[in-house]
Scaffold this active site. Structure first.
Site, PDB file in Angstrom:
ATOM      1  N   ASP A  11      33.396  -6.179 -50.630  1.00 33.59           N
ATOM      2  CA  ASP A  11      33.282  -5.016 -49.753  1.00 33.59           C
ATOM      3  C   ASP A  11      33.422  -3.776 -50.634  1.00 33.59           C
ATOM      4  OD1 ASP A  11      35.963  -4.974 -50.380  1.00 33.59           O
ATOM      5  OD2 ASP A  11      36.674  -5.413 -48.363  1.00 33.59           O
ATOM      6  N   SER A  53      36.133 -17.844 -43.351  1.00 36.42           N
ATOM      7  CA  SER A  53      35.328 -17.013 -44.250  1.00 36.42           C
ATOM      8  C   SER A  53      35.937 -15.613 -44.330  1.00 36.42           C
ATOM      9  CB  SER A  53      33.886 -16.953 -43.758  1.00 36.42           C
ATOM     10  OG  SER A  53      33.823 -16.352 -42.482  1.00 36.42           O
ATOM     11  N   TYR A  54      35.323 -14.755 -45.118  1.00 35.66           N
ATOM     12  CA  TYR A  54      35.863 -13.413 -45.371  1.00 35.66           C
ATOM     13  C   TYR A  54      36.059 -12.668 -44.047  1.00 35.66           C
ATOM     14  CZ  TYR A  54      36.633  -9.038 -47.863  1.00 35.66           C
ATOM     15  OH  TYR A  54      37.187  -7.891 -48.366  1.00 35.66           O
ATOM     16  N   PRO A  55      37.286 -12.167 -43.783  1.00 31.81           N
ATOM     17  CA  PRO A  55      37.580 -11.611 -42.457  1.00 31.81           C
ATOM     18  C   PRO A  55      37.214 -10.146 -42.258  1.00 31.81           C
ATOM     19  CG  PRO A  55      39.590 -11.691 -43.738  1.00 31.81           C
ATOM     20  CD  PRO A  55      38.500 -12.249 -44.616  1.00 31.81           C
ATOM     21  N   SER A  94      31.386 -15.310 -49.647  1.00 31.94           N
ATOM     22  CA  SER A  94      31.970 -14.999 -48.337  1.00 31.94           C
ATOM     23  C   SER A  94      33.050 -15.967 -47.910  1.00 31.94           C
ATOM     24  CB  SER A  94      30.866 -14.980 -47.264  1.00 31.94           C
ATOM     25  OG  SER A  94      29.976 -13.928 -47.505  1.00 31.94           O
TER      26      SER A  94
END
EC number: 5.6.2.1
Length: 861
Positions: A119, A335-337, A153
């Protein structure tokens, strides 16, 4: 053989990724900072054999701050912070020595692969890592590419190996957008916060907030809460009337009908409708209809929806929910939150995560049925171009995760299964009736296929009794017709879930920062969380928002911050210049700041109505050294002393109790001393209010009590009561607490170490003599004759608490029950004894014996 350095965002992530890539064949050791591990293994990279070193950072390596004097509130006009104040990048956590650690690990490496979170914040950390590592790495030869970025991810074998196979480059534009946000928030937030904190805390004694902060995102967030509060306060209930009719379907059942007019606000008109219908004996069927309808399965889960549900249904605050989700991610369960996307890409393997749940005791049957009959493609949602929606990556039980994490994991898993399930289908049966001239309706829903509601039962269509079979023209006996008088009700206070929705709608914060902003307004005492996780503004929060509206509404409305967020996104996309956006935004807020300062009287008028002046607040406690009149102790945060005659305010240590210290006075300024204490299990020390705020000696800093004062002869100073170096932190000195008898204590003047000693001793004093072994000060102890632990009839003993075998049995090390910000503990170490302020440090090479104090260093209260 060349070396590849790989860096992840957290130690647990580094271990998981290295384990997958090395297939478990790796060696590990702790790095020099003692927090981050280094995992090594051999493999191939760019078609050649290499040695891999995988390690991590702990979030941001660097943080932005002002230089030197600009960090001192009293030395700088807040207006200077907008442009004149220089900033610098400092280590985010100096104790971790992260820059040095990265340089050591990067020395001699040929390539670097960045495994930071995918991100904008992760991209920013990538360049913080590169700034530290690249100077230590081997120089690139002939333009060879040495910096790589892994994008992933989830922590699964497939995703990690796939990321390693298609490495890219870090995105400098996204990193710049984070730099811009950090600088804007620092300059704007600090300028407004410093001005209004100093202005209002100097005038009012019961604000009950140690910091009256302003934030470009925080303040509009508070604005939403106060806006709802104002609607509640200004709401005036209106009376309305509803016509309610019942018809008899059969002997045992009646139907309650809904009036097609819904309600009327005129009593006479309502009575007229009642008179027109109450004498009717039959209700005639005007029409019947049956329609098959569907309740749609949910969109795939993104961060904002997860936070909304966690608050409204699971009772978890946004900050706590986000931290829990991050733990589940780093452990490989989800997975990526952090994602804004609610649409799965066409090539996303939906069956893989679903098969992971095929043997779960709670939903195995539903999952097996879906796999056998074929899954339903998820609804098309919003593709933000970041990460796939939040997805469970492996099966788990409550025993594995613990109750809190399990509740969030269970919801994420049920939501995912629901997205690949079928819609809930039901039959809506409606009968329209006429009673006299008025029309009424009765509607019942009957489930045909539960679909996704099997896995999300709280979304199911309620079970209802079926309607009788009838057709147009049929009649039913009227049971009763009556008029109900009701009142409109005000809206309730915003829930966290509703606030999150408003913040997302208006572009306030990001999916990652929304929980932080909500937590901030709670921590600042601007709102309180009530039952149902509803946010009720405090007096301070209400007055601040009303004051902003009165002076400059744009400071609290979401419009200007939303526009700034759009500009930051353009920087991330490479469509806007970093420096132009920064300067333009700062120029706007600088003008607003000057207008705010000039117009502060408008907010002050509101403050006067809600809060009490300093002179009228608090209780008399200790005498001022200047006028010798009593100063008032103001207990509300931040606790302080105020002399109304001199119009002076003196800050005090927080998070403890304050009382007068035996009416003793400071020899330097004649102020009466006060005693700060964190409780019977903690530490306490006297302090002079004036010296605490105006350090009398060059080697002292603001916020130091008598236990750190270097006055050479004062009986309360470090020079007279200091014993030796703290057993745990590097800079602290153990100081005798002269107020603690008969349960005597020795406490560090820096960290939270407390040593209980010589219980029931009659008197304990620090001797001018020092220990021959460690050069710590000796203690003279007088014991009560009846309870003396000394051999024979002895009641007096002089010795070293570190070295004397008699004293070693009478000392017990603990950690203070509460930690004042001044008392942060340092790393554990076996320090040498050190003399008090006036004595030289211990001799090099001398060691303290492994006494009881050292042996109990791991004991925490």
């Amino acid at each position: 053989m060349k070396t590849v350095l790989m860096v992840a965002e957290k130690p647990s992530l580094a271990q998981s990724i290295a384990k997958i890539l090395s297939r478990g064949n790796m060696s590990s050791h702790k790095g020099l900072n003692g927090t981050c591990s280094v995992h090594e293994y051999t493999g191939t990279f760019a078609g050649q054999p290499v040695r891999f070193k995988m390690t991590s950072v702990c979030g941001h390596v660097m943080t932005l701050d002002f230089l030197g004097k600009y960090n001192k509130w009293d030395k700088v006009d807040p207006a200077e912070l907008f442009s004149q104040a220089p900033t610098e990048k400092k280590e985010a956590n100096p104790k971790l020595n992260m820059v040095k650690f990265l340089q050591v690990e990067g020395k001699g490496c040929d390539y670097i692969v960045l495994w930071l979170d995918c991100d904008k914040e992760g991209e920013n950390i990538c360049f913080e890592v590169l700034d530290a590592v690249l100077p230590a790495m081997n120089p690139a030869r002939g333009g060879e590419k040495t910096v790589f970025r892994a994008r992933f991810s989830s922590i699964t074998d497939t995703d990690i190996c796939s990321a390693m196979a298609r490495l890219g480059e870090p995105d400098h534009n996204e990193a710049l957008s984070v730099d811009a946000r950090q600088e804007l928030d620092l300059r704007i937030g600090c300028a407004f916060t410093r001005f209004q904190t100093k202005y209002f805390q100097g005038k009012y004694g019961d604000l009950d907030s140690s910091l009256i902060s302003f934030g470009p995102c925080q303040t509009p967030t508070l604005g939403f809460c106060v806006e709802r509060h104002d609607k509640i306060q200004s709401f005036k209930p209106e009376t309305y009337w509803v016509l309610q009719a019942k018809v008899i379907a059969d002997k045992d059942r009646s139907l309650l009908l809904d009036w097609d007019r819904v309600r009327v606000f005129d009593r006479e008109i309502a009575q007229m409708f009642l008179n027109m219908t109450k004498l009717e004996k039959e209700a005639q069927v005007e029409a019947t209809s049956k329609k098959e309808k569907a309740k749609q399965r949910p969109l795939a889960l993104n961060t904002v929806e997860m936070l909304r549900v966690a608050s409204s249904s699971l009772g978890m605050g946004p900050q706590h929910a986000m931290q829990t989700a991050e733990r589940l991610y780093t452990q490989g369960y989800i997975s990526y939150p952090r994602t804004e996307t609610t649409h799965y890409p066409e090539n996303f393997d939906l069956k893989g995560p679903l098969r992971q749940q095929a043997n779960h005791p709670y939903w195995a049957d539903t999952v097996k049925q879906l796999l056998a009959e074929g899954i339903n493609r998820p609804r098309k949602g919003h593709d933000a171009g970041d990460h796939p929606p939040i997805t469970p990556m492996r099966s788990a039980t409550e025993a594995e995760l613990g109750s809190e994490a399990w509740r969030l994991y269970e919801y994420i898993t049920r939501h995912f299964i629901a997205t690949v399930s079928y819609d809930c289908k039901y039959l809506q049966n409606t009968i329209s009736f006429r009673i006299g001239p008025e029309h009424f309706t009765c509607t019942v829903k009957t489930v045909l296929s539960p679909g996704f509601t099997e896995i999300m039962p709280w979304q199911s269509v309620p079970l209802e009794e079926s309607l009788p079979t009838c057709q147009r023209g049929d009649t039913f006996p009227v049971g009763e017709v009556k008029l109900l008088e009701k009142q409109t009700s005000p809206p309730d206070y915003l829930t966290e879930a509703e606030l999150i929705t408003l913040m997302e709608k208006h572009g306030i914060g990001t999916d990652a920062s929304i929980p932080v902003h909500i937590n901030n307004i709670c921590q600042r005492n601007y709102v309180v969380v009530e039952s149902g996780r509803r946010l009720k503004p405090t007096n301070l929060g209400i007055v601040l928002v009303h004051g902003y509206y009165k002076i400059d509404a744009e400071l609290v409305l979401p419009t200007i911050r939303s526009a700034v967020e759009k500009q930051l996104n353009l920087i991330a996309q490479g469509k806007a210049d970093f420096r132009q956006v920064l300067n333009h935004t700062l120029d706007i807020f600088k003008r607003k700041f000057h207008y705010f300062v000039d117009s502060i009287a408008g907010m002050d008028e509101l403050m006067e109505v809600s809060f009490s002046p300093l002179a009228a607040t608090g209780k008399p406690l200790s005498r001022c050294g200047k006028c010798h009149r009593f100063m008032k102790y103001i207990q509300a945060k931040p606790s302080r002393l105020h002399c109304s005659h001199c119009d002076e305010t003196y800050t005090l240590p927080q998070n403890g109790t304050i009382k007068l210290y035996k009416e003793l006075r400071c020899p330097l300024d004649d102020f009466e001393l006060v005693l700060w204490s964190s409780g019977s299990r903690g530490k306490s020390y006297p302090l002079c209010p004036y010296c605490y705020n105006h350090p009398p000696f060059r080697d002292m800093k603001k916020g130091m009590g008598c236990n750190e004062c270097t006055h050479p002869t004062c009986q309360h100073s470090l020079s007279m009561l200091g014993i030796g170096q703290c057993v745990e932190c590097e800079s602290g000195v153990l100081v005798l607490d002269p107020t603690s008898g008969p349960k005597w204590k020795v406490a560090c003047n820096k960290c939270n170490v407390v040593a209980r000693c010589f219980e029931n001793a009659h008197r304990v004093r620090v001797s001018p003599e020092t220990c021959g072994s460690c050069e710590a000060a000796l203690l003279d102890v007088d014991f009560n004759k009846a309870k003396s632990p000394l051999l024979g009839d002895e009641t007096q003993h002089t010795g070293c608490v570190f070295c004397d075998p008699v004293f070693q049995e009478l000392v017990e090390l603990r950690h203070a029950a509460s930690c004042h910000p001044m008392h942060r503990g340092g790393p554990r170490r076996q320090g040498r004894g050190r003399a008090r302020g006036r004595r030289p440090a211990g001799k090099p090479g001398t060691r303290r014996p492994k006494d009881k104090m050292s042996a109990l260093a791991a004991y925490f209260v």
